[in-house]
Design a protein around this motif. Structure first.
Motif, PDB file in Angstrom:
ATOM      1  N   ASP A 190     -38.385 -40.280 -44.181  1.00 19.23           N
ATOM      2  CA  ASP A 190     -38.890 -40.249 -44.973  1.00 19.23           C
ATOM      3  C   ASP A 190     -40.689 -39.490 -44.472  1.00 19.23           C
ATOM      4  O   ASP A 190     -40.836 -38.635 -45.608  1.00 19.23           O
ATOM      5  CB  ASP A 190     -39.625 -41.690 -45.558  1.00 19.23           C
ATOM      6  CG  ASP A 190     -38.297 -42.757 -45.530  1.00 19.23           C
ATOM      7  OD1 ASP A 190     -37.293 -42.516 -45.646  1.00 19.23           O
ATOM      8  OD2 ASP A 190     -39.422 -44.464 -45.378  1.00 19.23           O
TER       9      ASP A 190
ATOM     10  N   PRO B 253     -35.889 -41.078 -49.333  1.00 18.22           N
ATOM     11  CA  PRO B 253     -36.092 -42.077 -48.756  1.00 18.22           C
ATOM     12  C   PRO B 253     -35.356 -43.362 -48.804  1.00 18.22           C
ATOM     13  O   PRO B 253     -34.986 -44.137 -48.387  1.00 18.22           O
ATOM     14  CB  PRO B 253     -37.627 -42.918 -48.703  1.00 18.22           C
ATOM     15  CG  PRO B 253     -38.658 -41.325 -49.148  1.00 18.22           C
ATOM     16  CD  PRO B 253     -37.371 -40.586 -49.894  1.00 18.22           C
ATOM     17  N   TYR B 254     -35.131 -43.050 -50.334  1.00 18.18           N
ATOM     18  CA  TYR B 254     -34.247 -45.095 -50.540  1.00 18.18           C
ATOM     19  C   TYR B 254     -32.270 -43.788 -50.368  1.00 18.18           C
ATOM     20  O   TYR B 254     -31.856 -45.013 -50.383  1.00 18.18           O
ATOM     21  CB  TYR B 254     -34.229 -44.786 -52.316  1.00 18.18           C
ATOM     22  CG  TYR B 254     -36.201 -45.361 -52.783  1.00 18.18           C
ATOM     23  CD1 TYR B 254     -36.276 -46.455 -52.234  1.00 18.18           C
ATOM     24  CD2 TYR B 254     -36.295 -44.064 -52.898  1.00 18.18           C
ATOM     25  CE1 TYR B 254     -37.768 -47.107 -52.403  1.00 18.18           C
ATOM     26  CE2 TYR B 254     -38.185 -44.802 -53.434  1.00 18.18           C
ATOM     27  CZ  TYR B 254     -38.472 -45.619 -53.678  1.00 18.18           C
ATOM     28  OH  TYR B 254     -39.973 -45.529 -53.677  1.00 18.18           O
TER      29      TYR B 254
ATOM     30  N   SER C  12     -32.369 -44.996 -47.299  1.00 14.17           N
ATOM     31  CA  SER C  12     -32.556 -46.773 -46.134  1.00 14.17           C
ATOM     32  C   SER C  12     -30.868 -47.394 -46.119  1.00 14.17           C
ATOM     33  O   SER C  12     -30.548 -47.329 -47.535  1.00 14.17           O
ATOM     34  CB  SER C  12     -33.103 -46.574 -47.259  1.00 14.17           C
ATOM     35  OG  SER C  12     -33.489 -47.865 -46.472  1.00 14.17           O
TER      36      SER C  12
END
Length: 254
Positions: free
Chosen positions: A110, A137-138, A141
């Motif tokens: 991130d 970041p998504y 994750s």
């Protein structure tokens, strides 16, 4: 127009010409003379050489430019002794002038995605590039107990029925593999850089990862993938000729 741009089809594009004066035979000599050296002399590696090799390691290719690596040069005599023990007291570790622990990181994705946008090397960040790094970041994750990962995996599997889609990484272990792959590329740069400077290396995977992580105070999301011993090759530092199987076992044209 700056010296780093060129006009193509009426549009200004970044331009970085490839050099054509590279000596292929000298490069081949670096590749072919790189061996896993198991015994080193007591000759130290000059700091300037060490720094140059590390700098070349940091130029390795990496997924999305996120630089998923760290290198710990273990200089403390106490820590070095503990690291040698964690490497099962291998001769390559005991005799190395320098011991470098190569660590893969998954906990800075991130932050580094944001840093990429802050340090974008051109005056403007293209909208698609900006959106890509905002989504990173998504993308990486996995969520609690990989819950987010499995949801993404199912969604992409459905999408893959009609078009080509990325098939991961989704789970925590897949993201760790993703980071390890880029870190391994940097390790290769590092050992070839040492060879070009006249020094040698041994890339050791035989070590106690838990002990090494404790020694370096690594937190969750950082894990050692390799310990590299470096130094001057002893006369008996290579134990036997290199073995490579028939090329046809590995190279295929389809």
């Amino acid at each position: 127009m700056s010296t780093n741009t060129i006009t193509i089809n009426g549009k200004e594009r970044y331009y970085e010409p490839a050099p054509h004066d590279i000596d292929v035979e000298n490069f081949r000599k670096v590749i072919t003379s790189r061996r896993s050296v198991r015994k080193f002399t007591q000759k130290p590696i000059p700091q300037a050489v060490l720094d140059d090799c590390l700098d070349m390691a940091l130029l390795a290719p990496c997924s999305s430019g996120l630089q998923q690596w760290e290198f710990y040069v273990v200089r403390s005599a106490d820590k070095k002794a503990k690291l040698v023990k964690a490497c099962m007291s291998q001769l390559a570790a005991k005799t190395a002038a320098e011991l470098i622990v190569c660590v893969a990181r998954t906990d800075r994705i991130d932050d580094f995605a944001k840093q990429m946008l802050r340090e974008w090397p051109m005056p403007d960040v293209p909208p698609l590039v900006k959106r890509y790094y905002q989504l990173i970041p998504y993308n990486y994750s996995s969520g609690p107990l990989n819950s987010f990962a499995y949801a993404k995996k199912a969604a992409f599997a459905l999408g893959g029925l009609v078009a080509a889609v990325p098939r991961g990484p989704y789970t925590k272990s897949e993201v760790e593999l993703w980071a390890a792959k880029s870190t391994a590329l940097a390790c290769e740069n590092l050992v070839l850089a040492f060879r070009a400077h006249g020094f040698d290396t041994c890339m050791m995977e035989g070590f106690d990862a838990a002990r090494v992580s404790k020694l370096l105070h690594l937190k969750d999301g950082a894990f050692p993938i390799m310990v590299i011993g470096a130094g001057e090759r002893a006369d008996d530092g290579v134990f036997w000729p290199q073995v490579r199987f028939d090329r046809k076992l590995f190279v295929h044209e389809v």
